[in-house]
Design an enzyme around this catalytic site. Sequence first.
Site, PDB file in Angstrom:
ATOM      1  N   PRO A  88       0.700  -1.069  -0.196  1.00  0.00           N
ATOM      2  CA  PRO A  88       0.250   0.070  -0.042  1.00  0.00           C
ATOM      3  C   PRO A  88       0.684   1.320   0.094  1.00  0.00           C
ATOM      4  O   PRO A  88       0.234   2.383  -0.406  1.00  0.00           O
ATOM      5  CB  PRO A  88      -0.736  -0.021   1.348  1.00  0.00           C
ATOM      6  CG  PRO A  88      -0.535  -1.405   1.880  1.00  0.00           C
ATOM      7  CD  PRO A  88       0.734  -2.050   1.361  1.00  0.00           C
ATOM      8  N   GLU A 115       1.597  -7.529   7.743  1.00  0.00           N
ATOM      9  CA  GLU A 115       1.665  -6.070   7.654  1.00  0.00           C
ATOM     10  C   GLU A 115       2.802  -5.919   6.722  1.00  0.00           C
ATOM     11  O   GLU A 115       3.249  -4.905   6.456  1.00  0.00           O
ATOM     12  CB  GLU A 115       2.072  -5.570   8.979  1.00  0.00           C
ATOM     13  CG  GLU A 115       1.223  -5.566   9.997  1.00  0.00           C
ATOM     14  CD  GLU A 115      -0.188  -5.209   9.788  1.00  0.00           C
ATOM     15  OE1 GLU A 115      -1.333  -5.604   9.590  1.00  0.00           O
ATOM     16  OE2 GLU A 115      -0.236  -3.733   9.370  1.00  0.00           O
ATOM     17  N   ARG A 157      -1.165  -8.225 -21.530  1.00  0.00           N
ATOM     18  CA  ARG A 157      -1.937  -8.157 -22.512  1.00  0.00           C
ATOM     19  C   ARG A 157      -1.261  -7.044 -23.443  1.00  0.00           C
ATOM     20  O   ARG A 157      -1.311  -6.923 -24.771  1.00  0.00           O
ATOM     21  CB  ARG A 157      -3.110  -7.525 -22.012  1.00  0.00           C
ATOM     22  CG  ARG A 157      -2.939  -5.958 -21.338  1.00  0.00           C
ATOM     23  CD  ARG A 157      -4.289  -5.484 -20.871  1.00  0.00           C
ATOM     24  NE  ARG A 157      -5.337  -4.902 -22.056  1.00  0.00           N
ATOM     25  CZ  ARG A 157      -5.105  -3.787 -22.745  1.00  0.00           C
ATOM     26  NH1 ARG A 157      -4.153  -2.793 -22.246  1.00  0.00           N
ATOM     27  NH2 ARG A 157      -5.961  -3.415 -23.736  1.00  0.00           N
ATOM     28  N   ASP A 172      -5.932   1.985 -25.840  1.00  0.00           N
ATOM     29  CA  ASP A 172      -6.334   1.847 -24.463  1.00  0.00           C
ATOM     30  C   ASP A 172      -6.795   3.205 -23.827  1.00  0.00           C
ATOM     31  O   ASP A 172      -6.335   4.315 -24.123  1.00  0.00           O
ATOM     32  CB  ASP A 172      -5.162   1.186 -23.492  1.00  0.00           C
ATOM     33  CG  ASP A 172      -5.000  -0.189 -23.708  1.00  0.00           C
ATOM     34  OD1 ASP A 172      -4.008  -0.626 -23.306  1.00  0.00           O
ATOM     35  OD2 ASP A 172      -6.022  -0.721 -23.892  1.00  0.00           O
TER      36      ASP A 172
HETATM   37  N1  LIG Z   1      -2.726  -1.096  -3.377  1.00  0.00           N
HETATM   38  C1  LIG Z   1      -2.539  -1.848  -2.262  1.00  0.00           C
HETATM   39  C2  LIG Z   1      -1.368  -2.912  -2.246  1.00  0.00           C
HETATM   40  C3  LIG Z   1      -1.729  -3.489  -0.912  1.00  0.00           C
HETATM   41  C4  LIG Z   1      -0.969  -4.734  -0.187  1.00  0.00           C
HETATM   42  C5  LIG Z   1      -0.043  -5.382  -0.746  1.00  0.00           C
HETATM   43  C6  LIG Z   1       0.727  -6.306  -0.458  1.00  0.00           C
HETATM   44  C7  LIG Z   1       0.539  -6.547   1.048  1.00  0.00           C
HETATM   45  C8  LIG Z   1       1.279  -7.299   1.916  1.00  0.00           C
HETATM   46  C9  LIG Z   1       0.301  -7.203   3.162  1.00  0.00           C
HETATM   47  N2  LIG Z   1      -0.795  -6.302   2.904  1.00  0.00           N
HETATM   48  C10 LIG Z   1      -1.442  -5.938   3.871  1.00  0.00           C
HETATM   49  C11 LIG Z   1      -1.238  -4.684   4.567  1.00  0.00           C
HETATM   50  C12 LIG Z   1      -1.802  -4.067   5.342  1.00  0.00           C
HETATM   51  C13 LIG Z   1      -1.475  -2.930   6.019  1.00  0.00           C
HETATM   52  C14 LIG Z   1      -0.374  -2.263   5.812  1.00  0.00           C
HETATM   53  C15 LIG Z   1       0.471  -3.050   5.082  1.00  0.00           C
HETATM   54  N3  LIG Z   1       0.361  -4.120   4.536  1.00  0.00           N
HETATM   55  C16 LIG Z   1      -0.615  -5.878   1.808  1.00  0.00           C
HETATM   56  C17 LIG Z   1      -1.228  -4.945   0.928  1.00  0.00           C
HETATM   57  N4  LIG Z   1      -2.966  -3.254  -0.483  1.00  0.00           N
HETATM   58  N5  LIG Z   1      -3.333  -1.969  -1.362  1.00  0.00           N
END
Ligand SMILES: Nc1cc(-c2ccc3ccn(Cc4ccccn4)c3c2)[nH]n1
Length: 242
Positions: A88, A115, A157, A172
């Site tokens: 995130p 996390e 793609r 696109d």
């Molecule tokens: N655009 C995105 C990408 C993700 C994502 C990607 C990989 C992981 C691995 C664990 N978490 C949960 C999590 C929750 C809270 C803080 C950190 N991570 C992920 C979330 N969420 N939204």
Amino acid sequence: MRIDVVTIFPGYLAPLREALLGRAIEAGLVEVAVHDLRDWTHDVHQAVDDAPYGGGPGMVMKPQVWGEALDAVLAADERPARLVVPTPAGRPFRQSTAQAWAGEQRLVFACGRYEGIDQRVVDEAAARMPVDEVSIGDYVLVGGEVAVLVMVEAVARLLPGVLGNPVSAEQDSFSDGLLEGPAYTRPLTWRGLSVPEVLRSGHHGAIARWRRDRALERTADRRPDLLAALPADALDAADRAF
Ligand SMILES: Nc1cc(-c2ccc3ccn(Cc4ccccn4)c3c2)[nH]n1
């Protein structure tokens, strides 16, 4: 292109073998290997996570397991690889990112859970290969697997031969900086709603103009940020008149 995905939920990546992408894999246009991170644990509990230094909620994924997994996966093929880590906290994944990655010989995706992954895994990898920490949007998922499905589809793609009609990849949404306008097909009237006359006129210039106007209208309404980001010369006089 070879794509490797490391995850504790290999089953989550099963959709990669379906439909268009599945056919591209069968045709040898792209190779996909999914690996279970737990294959690189050595304890009876197959531990992949531990409590975070400094306290706080949740668990963090252990660096040792990831280090061994990535070493093994990278060693399996001599092609240079880009490591992609969904998070995130990543830089935004955009169409331009997909276009850049489509030129890579190899992508290795590290799917975190809990996390996230101990930062040293990324930092150590970055010393020997390109690494991108990317986000697919401003919302929080439970793990990286869904983000990998999104990104692999967006990249695959664009690979030669994967799409039946390659022209559509160039036309696109986002490729000209605008959202795509509305599309229609038969029947001519459906539940009292008809197809815009111009699309049946056969006047290709008028059709192109109508489509551009609908794209501008939709972009202004739904994504004014995209409109503002267009280069000055992207809109011609007719566009501005719209
Ligand atoms: N655009 C995105 C990408 C993700 C994502 C990607 C990989 C992981 C691995 C664990 N978490 C949960 C999590 C929750 C809270 C803080 C950190 N991570 C992920 C979330 N969420 N939204």
